[in-house]
Scaffold this active site. Structure first.
Site, PDB file in Angstrom:
ATOM      1  N   LYS A 188      37.402  35.394  45.176  1.00  0.00           N
ATOM      2  CA  LYS A 188      38.121  35.486  46.373  1.00  0.00           C
ATOM      3  C   LYS A 188      37.564  33.781  47.407  1.00  0.00           C
ATOM      4  O   LYS A 188      38.274  34.122  48.102  1.00  0.00           O
ATOM      5  CB  LYS A 188      37.674  37.152  46.742  1.00  0.00           C
ATOM      6  CG  LYS A 188      38.095  38.585  46.515  1.00  0.00           C
ATOM      7  CD  LYS A 188      38.041  38.980  46.798  1.00  0.00           C
ATOM      8  CE  LYS A 188      39.377  40.157  47.163  1.00  0.00           C
ATOM      9  NZ  LYS A 188      40.579  40.038  47.241  1.00  0.00           N
TER      10      LYS A 188
ATOM     11  N   CYS B 299      43.968  43.352  39.254  1.00  0.00           N
ATOM     12  CA  CYS B 299      43.408  42.903  40.567  1.00  0.00           C
ATOM     13  C   CYS B 299      44.537  42.057  40.925  1.00  0.00           C
ATOM     14  O   CYS B 299      43.972  40.698  39.726  1.00  0.00           O
ATOM     15  CB  CYS B 299      42.184  42.316  40.250  1.00  0.00           C
ATOM     16  SG  CYS B 299      41.455  41.444  42.267  1.00  0.00           S
TER      17      CYS B 299
END
Length: 251
Positions: free
Chosen positions: A184, A217
């Site tokens: 991220k 994810c």
């Protein structure tokens, strides 16, 4: 020209911001289009600052349920002409978020069809007829603790392999969320720390004799492109969601 007559696909992006693009790319890559004009109409809305972190909510770090912002984006996609919508985030499909999204759409009498990524992933496994029975799961702490994939898979007869809480937090979740080097934080830089943790996770599931690993994810979908790791099938829910969206508009 009435764009709303199109069978347009809607994408809820922003969780993380690159994940919506990854879903969009899978949509483009899996059509049979031979010209620009044959590609499906796609509307993507990415409002990351308006959607609180899904894992933070599920772990109790915030009382703000991201479901309400996600539902509002879906309603706006519907108003813009989207007929079927996919959420580019696995954790958003956890029960305490997804069920509220559905409630909000029903309340507003939305006619948009919302696809369920974990359900589609399980159906894909069933339809693949590979004989897989043992499935490993790599996911954020939010998805891990919610058990959304585990329940769906076990209800379909699969043995689900999930790491213990320490390995989950220090290896898989860290690979995604570490503020210094996680995916991220650095989506365009597959650094040595992420590679090390990814290899550690893959070896873990290999030792547990997983026959398939679900990349639970969307950030993992961005960095792991292979379909196999040694003899283990790599299952990408983001690509499976793209295929489901295309199926719904018959492209």
């Amino acid at each position: 020209m009435d764009f709303k007559q199109d069978m347009a696909i809607g994408i809820v992006g922003g969780m993380g911001p690159h994940s919506g693009l990854t879903l969009f790319n899978h949509i483009l890559s899996n059509t049979k289009a031979r010209t620009d004009q044959e590609h499906p109409s796609v509307i993507m809305m990415s409002f990351p600052k308006h959607i609180v972190d899904r894992t933070s909510f599920l772990e109790g770090d915030t009382e703000i349920n991201p479901a309400y912002s996600i539902a509002q984006i879906i309603l706006n996609l519907g108003k813009s002409g989207a007929k079927v919508v996919g959420i580019a985030c696995n954790t958003a499909h956890s029960q305490h978020i997804y069920d509220v999204i559905i409630d909000e759409l029903v309340k507003e009498k939305s006619e948009v069809k919302l696809m369920n990524m974990p359900l589609e992933t399980c159906r894909h496994l069933k339809d693949s007829k590979t004989g897989i029975t043992k499935v490993g799961l790599m996911a954020t702490n939010g998805t891990y603790k919610s058990g959304v994939y585990k329940k769906i898979l076990e209800d379909s007869g699969y043995e689900v392999i999930v790491p213990d809480a320490v390995f989950q937090n220090q290896v898989i979740h860290k690979m995604i969320y570490d503020v210094e080097f996680g995916i991220k934080a650095s989506p365009n830089n597959l650094n040595v720390n992420v590679q090390r943790l990814m290899n550690e996770a893959l070896e873990y599931f290999k030792e547990k004799e997983a026959e398939a690993i679900i990349l639970g994810c969307t950030e993992l979908s961005m960095i792991f492109k292979e379909k196999m790791f040694e003899r283990i099938h790599i299952v990408d829910p983001t690509e499976i969601l793209a295929l489901a969206l295309l199926r719904e508009i018959d492209v």
